[in-house]
Write a protein that holds these residues in place. Structure first.
Motif, short mmCIF file in Angstrom:
data_model
loop_
_atom_site.label_atom_id
_atom_site.label_comp_id
_atom_site.label_asym_id
_atom_site.label_seq_id
_atom_site.Cartn_x
_atom_site.Cartn_y
_atom_site.Cartn_z
N PHE A 41 -2.81 3.82 8.44
CA PHE A 41 -2.82 5.11 7.75
C PHE A 41 -2.46 6.20 8.74
O PHE A 41 -2.91 6.18 9.89
CB PHE A 41 -4.21 5.40 7.18
CG PHE A 41 -4.34 6.79 6.60
CD1 PHE A 41 -3.81 7.08 5.36
CD2 PHE A 41 -4.97 7.80 7.31
CE1 PHE A 41 -3.91 8.35 4.82
CE2 PHE A 41 -5.08 9.08 6.78
CZ PHE A 41 -4.54 9.35 5.53
N LEU B 200 0.80 -1.22 0.00
CA LEU B 200 0.00 0.00 0.00
C LEU B 200 0.84 1.28 0.00
O LEU B 200 0.32 2.34 -0.33
CB LEU B 200 -0.97 0.00 1.19
CG LEU B 200 -2.06 -1.06 1.13
CD1 LEU B 200 -2.85 -1.08 2.43
CD2 LEU B 200 -2.97 -0.83 -0.06
N THR B 201 2.12 1.20 0.33
CA THR B 201 2.95 2.42 0.29
C THR B 201 3.05 2.95 -1.14
O THR B 201 3.39 4.12 -1.33
CB THR B 201 4.36 2.19 0.85
OG1 THR B 201 5.03 1.22 0.06
CG2 THR B 201 4.32 1.75 2.30
N SER C 192 -2.67 -5.14 -0.02
CA SER C 192 -3.98 -5.21 -0.64
C SER C 192 -4.04 -6.39 -1.61
O SER C 192 -3.05 -6.70 -2.27
CB SER C 192 -4.26 -3.91 -1.40
OG SER C 192 -5.37 -4.06 -2.25
N ASP D 94 1.17 6.24 -1.59
CA ASP D 94 1.57 7.44 -0.86
C ASP D 94 1.72 8.70 -1.73
O ASP D 94 1.31 9.78 -1.31
CB ASP D 94 2.84 7.21 -0.05
CG ASP D 94 2.61 6.33 1.17
OD1 ASP D 94 1.44 6.02 1.48
OD2 ASP D 94 3.60 5.93 1.81
N LYS E 190 0.18 8.74 4.71
CA LYS E 190 1.04 7.58 4.53
C LYS E 190 0.25 6.31 4.83
O LYS E 190 -0.41 6.22 5.86
CB LYS E 190 2.26 7.66 5.45
CG LYS E 190 3.14 8.85 5.15
CD LYS E 190 4.59 8.46 5.27
CE LYS E 190 5.51 9.61 4.94
NZ LYS E 190 5.70 9.81 3.54
N LEU E 191 0.34 5.37 3.91
CA LEU E 191 -0.27 4.05 4.08
C LEU E 191 0.81 3.01 4.26
O LEU E 191 1.91 3.15 3.74
CB LEU E 191 -1.06 3.68 2.82
CG LEU E 191 -2.52 4.08 2.73
CD1 LEU E 191 -3.07 3.76 1.35
CD2 LEU E 191 -3.35 3.41 3.80
N SER E 192 0.47 1.95 4.95
CA SER E 192 1.33 0.77 5.00
C SER E 192 0.41 -0.43 5.02
O SER E 192 -0.77 -0.33 5.32
CB SER E 192 2.23 0.79 6.24
OG SER E 192 1.45 0.74 7.42
N LEU F 41 -1.53 10.69 -1.85
CA LEU F 41 -2.26 10.92 -0.60
C LEU F 41 -2.03 12.29 0.02
O LEU F 41 -2.44 12.52 1.14
CB LEU F 41 -1.92 9.82 0.42
CG LEU F 41 -2.36 8.42 0.03
CD1 LEU F 41 -1.95 7.42 1.10
CD2 LEU F 41 -3.86 8.37 -0.20
#
Length: 163
Positions: free
Chosen positions: A105, A64-65, A80, A68, A75-77, A71
């Motif tokens: 998030f 998921l980064t 998926s 970024d 920041k996502l980590s 966004l």
């Protein structure tokens, strides 16, 4: 065959047959995986004038980064898994998709850890039906349903309901 993006090395798992002409695009499946376990599978069989046929993309363990940059400071980590497909036929177009994710998030001052969620979408000539269910960790949940009677089109529906 291998290729490298900004983060990791990707490998083609099997040869992919590609056919492209003024009247046709065909991809018999493109399957790639990288050294971190992310995988993508894509196939398509489209007539181009007029457009008819189908395309499909599936992904697994996608980092998921990668989202970024879109966004605006968030920041996502996490990872998926999901799929997206589209079909064009005489009766109209149909788009279907599903997504599962687990991660976190953050965007000051918001910090959500241990998020998991699912989303599903179907949009065709009868309208749009989409659902989103998020478990926000720390005891919070979010469930959203979006419906519209408008048939599938190039932009978002102009009317509908969000519950």
């Amino acid at each position: 065959m291998t290729a490298k993006d900004a983060q990791v090395l990707w490998s083609l798992l099997t040869p992919a047959k590609i056919q492209l002409s003024a009247k046709k695009f065909r991809l018999e499946p493109l399957s790639v995986k990288n050294t971190r376990g992310e995988r993508i599978l894509a196939d398509a069989d489209l007539a181009l004038d007029p457009v008819s046929g189908s395309l499909r993309v599936e992904w697994g363990s996608l980092d998921l980064t990668r989202l970024d940059p879109w966004l605006r400071g968030g920041k996502l980590s996490g990872q998926s898994t999901g799929s997206l497909s589209a079909r064009w036929q005489k009766s109209g177009m149909q788009i279907m998709g599903n997504l599962n994710m687990k991660g976190a998030f953050s965007r000051d001052p918001i910090k959500l850890e241990a998020i998991s969620g699912q989303a599903q979408c179907a949009w065709n000539e009868q309208g749009l039906r989409a659902t989103l269910a998020l478990d926000l960790g720390q005891g919070g949940n979010l469930e959203v349903r979006i419906t519209s009677a408008e048939p599938v089109q190039t932009g978002p529906p102009q009317s509908g309901k969000i519950n």
